[in-house]
Structures are given as C-alpha cells and as structure tokens.
Scaffold this active site. Structure first.
Site, mmCIF file in Angstrom:
data_model
loop_
_atom_site.group_PDB
_atom_site.id
_atom_site.type_symbol
_atom_site.label_atom_id
_atom_site.label_comp_id
_atom_site.label_asym_id
_atom_site.label_seq_id
_atom_site.Cartn_x
_atom_site.Cartn_y
_atom_site.Cartn_z
ATOM 1 N N LYS A 106 0.864 -1.180 0.000
ATOM 2 C CA LYS A 106 0.000 0.000 0.000
ATOM 3 C C LYS A 106 0.905 1.236 0.000
ATOM 4 O O LYS A 106 2.001 1.209 0.575
ATOM 5 C CB LYS A 106 -0.894 0.004 1.253
ATOM 6 C CG LYS A 106 -1.748 1.261 1.421
ATOM 7 C CD LYS A 106 -2.776 1.439 0.308
ATOM 8 C CE LYS A 106 -3.489 2.804 0.404
ATOM 9 N NZ LYS A 106 -4.335 3.084 -0.771
ATOM 10 N N SER A 125 -12.500 5.799 -2.848
ATOM 11 C CA SER A 125 -11.906 7.032 -2.334
ATOM 12 C C SER A 125 -11.353 6.693 -0.954
ATOM 13 O O SER A 125 -11.842 7.163 0.074
ATOM 14 C CB SER A 125 -12.939 8.151 -2.254
ATOM 15 O OG SER A 125 -12.286 9.337 -1.839
ATOM 16 N N GLY A 169 -8.430 7.356 0.333
ATOM 17 C CA GLY A 169 -7.760 8.484 0.991
ATOM 18 C C GLY A 169 -6.456 8.114 1.653
ATOM 19 O O GLY A 169 -6.112 8.654 2.713
ATOM 20 N N LEU A 170 -5.730 7.151 1.048
ATOM 21 C CA LEU A 170 -4.385 6.786 1.501
ATOM 22 C C LEU A 170 -4.322 6.212 2.922
ATOM 23 O O LEU A 170 -3.419 6.577 3.684
ATOM 24 C CB LEU A 170 -3.467 8.015 1.428
ATOM 25 C CG LEU A 170 -2.569 8.133 0.214
ATOM 26 C CD1 LEU A 170 -1.860 9.493 0.220
ATOM 27 C CD2 LEU A 170 -1.504 7.040 0.248
ATOM 28 N N CYS A 224 -2.352 9.668 -6.673
ATOM 29 C CA CYS A 224 -3.523 9.347 -5.848
ATOM 30 C C CYS A 224 -4.615 10.385 -6.098
ATOM 31 O O CYS A 224 -4.389 11.581 -5.942
ATOM 32 C CB CYS A 224 -3.185 9.330 -4.364
ATOM 33 S SG CYS A 224 -4.698 9.036 -3.408
ATOM 34 N N ASN A 280 -2.905 4.478 -12.763
ATOM 35 C CA ASN A 280 -3.673 4.483 -11.521
ATOM 36 C C ASN A 280 -5.157 4.524 -11.908
ATOM 37 O O ASN A 280 -5.499 4.546 -13.097
ATOM 38 C CB ASN A 280 -3.268 5.710 -10.687
ATOM 39 C CG ASN A 280 -3.470 5.485 -9.190
ATOM 40 O OD1 ASN A 280 -4.459 4.886 -8.772
ATOM 41 N ND2 ASN A 280 -2.540 5.971 -8.395
ATOM 42 N N GLY A 304 -4.470 -1.842 -14.954
ATOM 43 C CA GLY A 304 -5.761 -1.240 -15.285
ATOM 44 C C GLY A 304 -6.638 -2.165 -16.099
ATOM 45 O O GLY A 304 -6.319 -2.483 -17.241
#
Ligand code: RRO
Length: 318
Positions: free
Chosen positions: A45, A70, A72-73, A131, A194, A248
């Site tokens: 991650k 989403s 958000g890291l 991101c 991404n 992807g």
C-alpha cells in the site's frame, strides 16, 4: 509450455503478474497472502511518513464492471512497510519486492527518501504521483513542473531503483509532456495507470461512496482501454531503459496479454484481485499461458510491444 519470466531494471521475476498498489497490501497478513500466491511479487500500500486512517466509509464499492474508491491513503506508515518488506526480503532473498510511497506535502519527499536511503531496503520504490482521493490535493502527475521538481529532489537523495505510478493521460500532448519530464531522470520503471480519478457510481438514487460527494477513482473493466493506450503511447515515448508495469482493467489472461502486446514488462491487478482474492494470480497465469501456447509464443518477448495496427485506407469524399 510458455514461460512468463520478466525483468524490471536488473531484477528478475518468475512471473509477470503482480498486485496493483492499494489492493491486498495493507498489512503483513495481506502481503503474505500475495507473496505465497502465484504472483510474481507484491507492491505495498502507498506509504506516507506517518500512518493515516484515510477517508470516512463507505469509501470503496465494487460494481459488475469494475470499482470506485476514495480510500484516501489509509496506511500503516513508512516505517511499518520498510520493516515488513525487509522481513519478506530476509525470508526470500532472491525475490525483489516493491515499496510504494508518496508525500502529502512538498516537504515529505526529501524526508521519505532520506529515510529509505538510510534503511536496509534493497527492492524497488514506486513513487505514487497519482492518488486521486486526498481531499484538497491535486493529482501530482497532472502538474508536469511539480513532477520535475519532485524527481529532481528525490533522485538527488535516493540512488536505488525508482519508478513512478502515473495517472491516465487522455491527450497526446500530455503524453509527450510527461515523457519529456520522465526521460530526464534515471528511472527504472513507470507504472501506468492508476485509477481514473473522480468518477461517480450511483446505486439506486445514492452515490456508492461517501467522500468527496461520491467522487472516486474508477478501476476495473471500465478503464482497460485507457490502460492499454497509456502503456502503448508511453512505450513509444519513454527511453527504452525505462520498463513499464501496465495496470488497469485486468480481469482475464487475455487482458494481461493485451497489456504486454502494448509494451508492458509486468502487469498489475487491482480491482479483480479485490473481487477474487490472491487466487486470481493462478487463474490469470493459466489463462495467459494457454493463450501463448495456442499462439506458439514461448516467452513474453515473442509478442511484447508487437501490437499491429490496420493499414489505413484513404476514404474518398462522396
Ligand atoms: O488510497 C487511495 O485512495 C488511492 C490511492 Br493512494 C491511489 O493511488 N489510487 C487509488 O485509486 N486510491
């Protein structure tokens, strides 16, 4: 039977398929499940300097055609991933691993790479410049001057194998602009793409996820054509020594085959890994091998980058 070995920089892998950062890579347990699967290796991650909880839930939804997230890291912090990757490296000294990282402020990049340079880390670093989900932060790699600034700083500090995770580009001028920046640096690889940022999925009359008014990164089958195009065009524009990890829209071995046909040296799987779990790697490996066997291809280099385009025929006005 066809063999699927590949290299990124000087690193050898016994398969060409790995996870995409963000899926099955949050902690030691998830990384271990990928490590013991048929995957070539794993990427962690994306790690930030300090641990982060990420965005509020619901923040991820799978759909029939792909996914929206989403997150958000959310991550356990750079120190954790440096330590865990080192443990995997001790157990498998022959197997190269990828550490994904990014900064959330301009000051972070120097600190992150000073820390990695001072650690025992001996794998490949994937710097995530794409991101789409941190509230108030733009996707760095859509700002070409910022990419140049960050890579100038990072490559001045860190001299190990380094790659960047890119967002999808949609404009041929932008492909040229990002390639011109990346070609100035001693990069080992790029990982493209991404998720496609800021899409919207609606279930009944409600957005599928909560953060950012329902907007999130789109992954899975929806984005395969963009992934193929980004791999293909960047392969044509980047220096040959920069390898490409194509990510992807991979759902089948045929999708892996097509990314390699566009020039990918390795292939990442994210949404489908989330749906199916790490056993997906064995299925994709079998499917890719069967395609290659049927076509008489013995190794990936027999077809890598060899996409054919139909000859153009002039059309008369009438
Ligand atoms: O954590 C996320 O929200 C996230 C990241 Br860092 C990324 O690079 N791509 C994505 O779709 N989600």
């Amino acid at each position: 039977m066809a063999e699927l070995t590949t290299t990124i920089g000087g690193f050898h892998f016994n398969n060409t398929i790995m996870n995409g950062a963000g899926v099955w890579c949050y902690d030691r347990k998830e990384l271990s499940a990928v490590d013991t699967s048929a995957a070539a290796t794993f990427v962690t991650k994306t790690a930030t300097l300090a641990p982060r909880a990420g965005n509020p839930k619901p923040r991820m939804a799978a759909t029939d055609l792909g996914s929206i997230n989403s997150m958000g890291l959310p991550n356990k912090g750079l120190d954790y991933y440096l330590q865990v990757v080192e443990e995997f490296h001790q157990a498998n000294p022959e197997k190269p691993y990828f550490l994904s990282t990014t900064g959330t402020s301009p000051d972070d990049f120097g600190k992150i790479f000073t820390k990695i340079a001072a650690s025992n880390f001996s794998g490949l670093v994937e710097l995530n410049l794409s991101c789409p989900n941190v509230v108030g932060k733009p996707q760095i790699a859509y700002d070409f001057a910022a990419v140049e600034r960050i890579l100038t700083q990072v490559t001045g500090i860190y001299h190990g194998p380094l790659g960047v995770k890119l967002p999808p580009y949609f404009d041929l001028v932008h492909f040229q602009q990002i390639a011109d920046v990346l070609n100035q640096f001693p990069l080992t690889f790029v990982n493209t793409i991404n998720s496609v940022g800021n899409g919207l999925v609606i279930q009944d009359e409600t957005a599928a996820i909560a953060p950012k008014g329902g907007l999130g990164g789109i992954g899975g089958g929806y984005i395969k054509p963009m992934a193929l195009a980004n791999v293909r065009v960047l392969r044509q524009l980047l220096k040959p020594e920069i390898n490409i990890i194509g990510t992807g829209g991979v759902e089948t071995g045929r999708d892996v085959f097509e990314l390699i046909l566009c020039g990918a040296d390795m292939v990442g799987v994210a949404t489908q890994l989330g749906k199916e779990g790490p056993k997906v790697f064995a299925r994709l490996t079998e499917e890719l091998t069967a395609i290659m066997d049927a076509k008489g291809y013995k190794r990936l280099s027999d077809f890598r980058g060899k996409l054919q385009v139909p000859e153009a025929r002039e059309v008369a006005v009438h």
